[in-house]
Design a protein around this motif. Structure first.
Motif, PDB file in Angstrom:
ATOM      1  N   GLU A  85       2.427   1.763  -3.397  1.00 34.85           N
ATOM      2  CA  GLU A  85       1.465   2.210  -4.405  1.00 34.85           C
ATOM      3  C   GLU A  85       1.147   3.697  -4.314  1.00 34.85           C
ATOM      4  O   GLU A  85       0.671   4.282  -5.297  1.00 34.85           O
ATOM      5  CB  GLU A  85       0.190   1.375  -4.284  1.00 34.85           C
ATOM      6  CG  GLU A  85       0.395  -0.055  -4.780  1.00 34.85           C
ATOM      7  CD  GLU A  85      -0.817  -0.949  -4.524  1.00 34.85           C
ATOM      8  OE1 GLU A  85      -1.741  -0.501  -3.808  1.00 34.85           O
ATOM      9  OE2 GLU A  85      -0.827  -2.091  -5.037  1.00 34.85           O
ATOM     10  N   VAL A  86       1.394   4.317  -3.165  1.00 32.34           N
ATOM     11  CA  VAL A  86       1.223   5.772  -3.095  1.00 32.34           C
ATOM     12  C   VAL A  86       2.542   6.503  -3.354  1.00 32.34           C
ATOM     13  O   VAL A  86       2.543   7.629  -3.858  1.00 32.34           O
ATOM     14  CB  VAL A  86       0.618   6.228  -1.756  1.00 32.34           C
ATOM     15  CG1 VAL A  86      -0.753   5.623  -1.555  1.00 32.34           C
ATOM     16  CG2 VAL A  86       1.517   5.926  -0.579  1.00 32.34           C
ATOM     17  N   ARG A 108       0.297   7.101   6.181  1.00 25.47           N
ATOM     18  CA  ARG A 108      -1.165   6.952   6.157  1.00 25.47           C
ATOM     19  C   ARG A 108      -1.569   5.620   5.534  1.00 25.47           C
ATOM     20  O   ARG A 108      -2.493   4.947   6.030  1.00 25.47           O
ATOM     21  CB  ARG A 108      -1.792   8.111   5.377  1.00 25.47           C
ATOM     22  CG  ARG A 108      -1.738   9.451   6.097  1.00 25.47           C
ATOM     23  CD  ARG A 108      -2.635  10.470   5.412  1.00 25.47           C
ATOM     24  NE  ARG A 108      -2.210  10.758   4.040  1.00 25.47           N
ATOM     25  CZ  ARG A 108      -1.361  11.714   3.708  1.00 25.47           C
ATOM     26  NH1 ARG A 108      -0.820  12.486   4.642  1.00 25.47           N
ATOM     27  NH2 ARG A 108      -1.039  11.923   2.440  1.00 25.47           N
ATOM     28  N   ALA A 109      -0.902   5.233   4.470  1.00 25.78           N
ATOM     29  CA  ALA A 109      -1.257   3.984   3.786  1.00 25.78           C
ATOM     30  C   ALA A 109      -0.999   2.775   4.679  1.00 25.78           C
ATOM     31  O   ALA A 109      -1.821   1.843   4.746  1.00 25.78           O
ATOM     32  CB  ALA A 109      -0.451   3.870   2.493  1.00 25.78           C
ATOM     33  N   ALA A 116       0.832  -1.206   0.000  1.00 29.18           N
ATOM     34  CA  ALA A 116       0.000   0.000   0.000  1.00 29.18           C
ATOM     35  C   ALA A 116       0.866   1.254   0.000  1.00 29.18           C
ATOM     36  O   ALA A 116       0.569   2.234  -0.697  1.00 29.18           O
ATOM     37  CB  ALA A 116      -0.931  -0.014   1.212  1.00 29.18           C
ATOM     38  N   ALA A 117       1.941   1.232   0.781  1.00 30.15           N
ATOM     39  CA  ALA A 117       2.841   2.381   0.795  1.00 30.15           C
ATOM     40  C   ALA A 117       3.515   2.554  -0.559  1.00 30.15           C
ATOM     41  O   ALA A 117       3.620   3.681  -1.079  1.00 30.15           O
ATOM     42  CB  ALA A 117       3.884   2.204   1.897  1.00 30.15           C
TER      43      ALA A 117
END
Length: 246
Positions: free
Chosen positions: A18-19, A43-44, A15-16
């Motif tokens: 991907e941002v 945040r991710a 997730a991190a």
């Protein structure tokens, strides 16, 4: 079905990543990009951990130290963006995302993303350590401040220093076979090494302090200032030489 801990670590690291990649390709630059990346990745990761492990404590570089961790049985040790300087340089790929779980006194599982390389490494299944090629022993060091201990190792083993970026990348470089050891002194925190050390251990590498003592995580002092990661066949020689350089 509830996710396993390693699956949660992998999901959070992904997730991190991907941002971080889209943010890097457009928008702020330089230090502002690093700050934005730290915040977005934090945040991710928190979104995943809050959803999947709401009762666990998170110990992160990008948040105030939560004293509850010292009495907790399960603590996630997180560095959402390891290597902000490298991340802020579009030509470099040697930065990482760290997500580790400490439980009942030990590192239990972890994931490290190398987003610029499109790689995500976890403790399960354990990584296979590549065979060491011929040639001099290769020792990963900081790009800006190679320690005297690493120089002593290179001299004793007839090796060469390989400057690389973040701590996580340097540790994973040993796991991936890019180098044979990583020798660091001069300052570091628990989140800089927890996840990559867990993966290095799973791969069968030797991980310890410069004096050979164990690496202790979730200790009250967040500092964990030095580190050796080495292939098992050279670890004793690396540690002996590092001591002479102190």
């Amino acid at each position: 079905m509830e996710l396993t801990d390693v699956a949660v670590a992998i999901r959070a690291a992904r997730a991190a990543a991907e941002v971080l990649l889209p943010l890097r390709s457009g928008g702020p630059t330089g230090r502002a990009l690093g700050d934005a990346g730290d915040a977005a990745a934090q945040r991710a990761i928190l979104a995943v951990l809050t959803a999947e492990r709401p009762g666990d404590v998170v110990f992160s570089e990008e948040a105030a130290d939560d004293a509850r961790r010292l009495a907790a049985d399960r603590v996630w040790i997180v560095d959402p963006l390891d290597g902000t300087r490298e991340y802020s340089d579009p030509e470099r790929g040697d930065w990482a995302v760290h997500v580790a779980l400490w439980a009942d006194g030990e590192l239990r599982t972890a994931a490290v993303a190398l987003p610029a390389l499109g790689e995500l490494h976890g403790t399960e299944p354990a990584p296979a350590l590549p065979a060491r090629p011929g040639g001099p022993v290769r020792i990963a060091v900081s790009r800006t401040r190679p320690p005297a201990e690493a120089e002593a190792v290179a001299a004793a083993l007839g090796g060469e220093l390989v400057p690389l970026g973040s701590a996580g990348y340097k540790t994973l470089a040993v796991v991936r076979g890019e180098v044979d050891a990583y020798v660091h002194s001069g300052g570091m925190y628990q989140w800089d090494s927890a996840a990559p050390v867990a993966i290095a251990r799973a791969a069968g590498l030797v991980t310890c302090r410069l004096d050979g003592s164990p690496l202790v995580y979730n200790a009250p002092d967040p500092s964990l200032p030095d580190l050796v990661v080495a292939r098992p066949e050279i670890a004793d020689r690396v540690l002996a030489a590092a001591r002479t350089g102190r």
